[in-house]
Design an enzyme around this catalytic site. Structure first.
Site, mmCIF file in Angstrom:
data_model
loop_
_atom_site.group_PDB
_atom_site.id
_atom_site.type_symbol
_atom_site.label_atom_id
_atom_site.label_comp_id
_atom_site.label_asym_id
_atom_site.label_seq_id
_atom_site.Cartn_x
_atom_site.Cartn_y
_atom_site.Cartn_z
ATOM 1 N N PHE A 1 63.211 79.957 -19.071
ATOM 2 C CA PHE A 1 62.122 78.987 -19.243
ATOM 3 C C PHE A 1 61.655 78.853 -20.688
ATOM 4 O O PHE A 1 60.681 78.157 -20.964
ATOM 5 C CB PHE A 1 60.935 79.358 -18.334
ATOM 6 C CG PHE A 1 60.411 80.762 -18.530
ATOM 7 C CD1 PHE A 1 59.543 81.061 -19.570
ATOM 8 C CD2 PHE A 1 60.787 81.779 -17.669
ATOM 9 C CE1 PHE A 1 59.059 82.347 -19.761
ATOM 10 C CE2 PHE A 1 60.307 83.084 -17.846
ATOM 11 C CZ PHE A 1 59.439 83.358 -18.900
ATOM 12 N N ARG B 1 42.562 89.836 -19.042
ATOM 13 C CA ARG B 1 43.683 89.677 -18.098
ATOM 14 C C ARG B 1 43.150 89.524 -16.670
ATOM 15 O O ARG B 1 43.695 88.769 -15.874
ATOM 16 C CB ARG B 1 44.637 90.884 -18.173
ATOM 17 C CG ARG B 1 45.418 91.042 -19.479
ATOM 18 C CD ARG B 1 46.379 89.944 -19.802
ATOM 19 N NE ARG B 1 47.300 89.632 -18.746
ATOM 20 C CZ ARG B 1 48.417 88.893 -18.913
ATOM 21 N NH1 ARG B 1 48.742 88.405 -20.117
ATOM 22 N NH2 ARG B 1 49.183 88.613 -17.894
ATOM 23 N N TYR C 1 56.143 83.174 -28.929
ATOM 24 C CA TYR C 1 56.720 83.592 -27.642
ATOM 25 C C TYR C 1 58.115 84.205 -27.809
ATOM 26 O O TYR C 1 58.902 84.215 -26.860
ATOM 27 C CB TYR C 1 56.760 82.417 -26.673
ATOM 28 C CG TYR C 1 55.456 82.181 -25.931
ATOM 29 C CD1 TYR C 1 54.910 83.169 -25.098
ATOM 30 C CD2 TYR C 1 54.764 80.987 -26.025
ATOM 31 C CE1 TYR C 1 53.737 82.973 -24.398
ATOM 32 C CE2 TYR C 1 53.575 80.765 -25.329
ATOM 33 C CZ TYR C 1 53.074 81.768 -24.518
ATOM 34 O OH TYR C 1 51.910 81.574 -23.817
ATOM 35 N N THR D 1 49.933 85.393 -13.488
ATOM 36 C CA THR D 1 50.695 84.358 -14.202
ATOM 37 C C THR D 1 50.946 83.140 -13.305
ATOM 38 O O THR D 1 50.768 81.998 -13.732
ATOM 39 C CB THR D 1 52.056 84.943 -14.657
ATOM 40 O OG1 THR D 1 51.808 86.133 -15.421
ATOM 41 C CG2 THR D 1 52.833 83.946 -15.492
ATOM 42 N N ARG E 1 43.003 81.090 -13.631
ATOM 43 C CA ARG E 1 44.249 80.461 -13.179
ATOM 44 C C ARG E 1 44.144 79.968 -11.737
ATOM 45 O O ARG E 1 44.696 78.920 -11.401
ATOM 46 C CB ARG E 1 45.414 81.424 -13.386
ATOM 47 C CG ARG E 1 45.838 81.451 -14.872
ATOM 48 C CD ARG E 1 46.765 82.582 -15.182
ATOM 49 N NE ARG E 1 47.452 82.420 -16.459
ATOM 50 C CZ ARG E 1 48.157 83.387 -17.030
ATOM 51 N NH1 ARG E 1 48.260 84.579 -16.460
ATOM 52 N NH2 ARG E 1 48.760 83.177 -18.193
ATOM 53 N N HIS F 1 46.376 81.919 -22.074
ATOM 54 C CA HIS F 1 47.161 83.085 -22.510
ATOM 55 C C HIS F 1 46.189 84.204 -22.832
ATOM 56 O O HIS F 1 45.081 83.950 -23.315
ATOM 57 C CB HIS F 1 47.961 82.756 -23.784
ATOM 58 C CG HIS F 1 48.499 83.985 -24.462
ATOM 59 N ND1 HIS F 1 49.693 84.573 -24.084
ATOM 60 C CD2 HIS F 1 47.983 84.783 -25.437
ATOM 61 C CE1 HIS F 1 49.881 85.663 -24.817
ATOM 62 N NE2 HIS F 1 48.866 85.819 -25.646
ATOM 63 N N LYS G 1 45.393 76.620 -23.101
ATOM 64 C CA LYS G 1 46.696 75.951 -23.239
ATOM 65 C C LYS G 1 46.603 74.431 -23.068
ATOM 66 O O LYS G 1 45.586 73.908 -22.612
ATOM 67 C CB LYS G 1 47.663 76.555 -22.204
ATOM 68 C CG LYS G 1 48.053 78.011 -22.492
ATOM 69 C CD LYS G 1 49.086 78.489 -21.474
ATOM 70 C CE LYS G 1 49.574 79.900 -21.780
ATOM 71 N NZ LYS G 1 50.578 80.346 -20.774
HETATM 72 P P1 DAT Z 1 51.380 85.830 -18.945
HETATM 73 O O1 DAT Z 1 51.044 84.510 -19.594
HETATM 74 O O2 DAT Z 1 50.637 86.012 -17.642
HETATM 75 O O3 DAT Z 1 51.234 87.011 -19.872
HETATM 76 P P2 DAT Z 1 54.279 86.131 -19.287
HETATM 77 O O4 DAT Z 1 53.967 86.812 -20.578
HETATM 78 O O5 DAT Z 1 55.174 86.819 -18.320
HETATM 79 O O6 DAT Z 1 52.927 85.755 -18.497
HETATM 80 O O7 DAT Z 1 54.922 84.697 -19.579
HETATM 81 C C1 DAT Z 1 54.434 83.904 -20.640
HETATM 82 C C2 DAT Z 1 54.350 82.486 -20.157
HETATM 83 O O8 DAT Z 1 55.649 81.989 -19.848
HETATM 84 C C3 DAT Z 1 53.554 82.284 -18.853
HETATM 85 O O9 DAT Z 1 52.148 82.210 -19.074
HETATM 86 C C4 DAT Z 1 54.100 81.000 -18.360
HETATM 87 C C5 DAT Z 1 55.577 81.082 -18.756
HETATM 88 N N1 DAT Z 1 56.380 81.604 -17.642
HETATM 89 C C6 DAT Z 1 56.467 82.888 -17.232
HETATM 90 N N2 DAT Z 1 57.284 83.023 -16.179
HETATM 91 C C7 DAT Z 1 57.733 81.762 -15.905
HETATM 92 C C8 DAT Z 1 58.613 81.209 -14.931
HETATM 93 N N3 DAT Z 1 59.208 81.983 -14.009
HETATM 94 N N4 DAT Z 1 58.826 79.865 -14.945
HETATM 95 C C9 DAT Z 1 58.246 79.075 -15.882
HETATM 96 N N5 DAT Z 1 57.405 79.535 -16.840
HETATM 97 C C10 DAT Z 1 57.149 80.849 -16.848
HETATM 98 MG MG MG Z 2 52.302 87.585 -21.536
#
Ligand code: DAT
Ligand code: MG
Length: 140
Positions: free
Chosen positions: A59, A87, A51, A93, A104, A117, A11
């Protein structure tokens, strides 16, 4: 578990800090093989499509703007149980909750700027790979 392919993004926060090599090394050390890779800059429309599953989350605007803020590196990773393995090496996350030794934990700046990602299952892996790569660009 059979050999799988998964989709990865290095990213904007990570490419900006010149961490593409360091992150790729962690993926390789975990037993994943990079079978396709390219550095691109997402448009806002591409980030919103990618996304789309998060479009109703508070967010979403911040996330899609961030994903267009710097170049990213998109990759296809191959290996035994590659989706779960990726993963695992990515970590949680929220970097504050990520396990020791994960990407991370080591590199992410915040829950938003979390460096990588990775696809979360076989269906999303297939979809995400096809969104960014043609079959000819993937060389196993
Ligand atoms: P991951 O990237 O671990 O699969 P996700 O699919 O739940 O997580 O979310 C996608 C992305 O969105 C994550 O990498 C960062 C952002 N994100 C998720 N939850 C967030 C939050 N509470 N506040 C800000 N950004 C967030
Ligand atoms: Mg995800």
């Amino acid at each position: 578990m059979a050999v799988q392919r998964t989709f990865s993004i290095i990213k904007p926060d990570a490419t900006k800090r010149n961490l593409t090599g360091a992150i790729t090394a962690k993926l390789e050390e975990a037993g994943l093989r990079v079978v396709a890779s390219k550095r691109i800059r997402l448009t806002l429309e591409q980030a919103q499509t990618f996304y789309a599953v998060h479009k109703d989350r508070p967010f979403f605007g911040e996330l899609t703007e961030y994903m267009t803020s710097e170049p990213i590196v998109v990759q296809v990773l191959e290996g035994e149980d590659a989706i779960a393995k990726n993963r695992e090496v990515m970590g949680a996350t929220n970097p504050a909750e990520a396990a020791e030794g994960t990407i991370r934990k080591e590199f992410a700046l915040s829950i938003g700027e979390n460096s990588v990602h990775g696809s979360d299952g076989p269906d999303t892996a297939k979809e995400e790979i096809a969104y960014f790569f043609s079959g000819l660009e993937i060389v196993g």
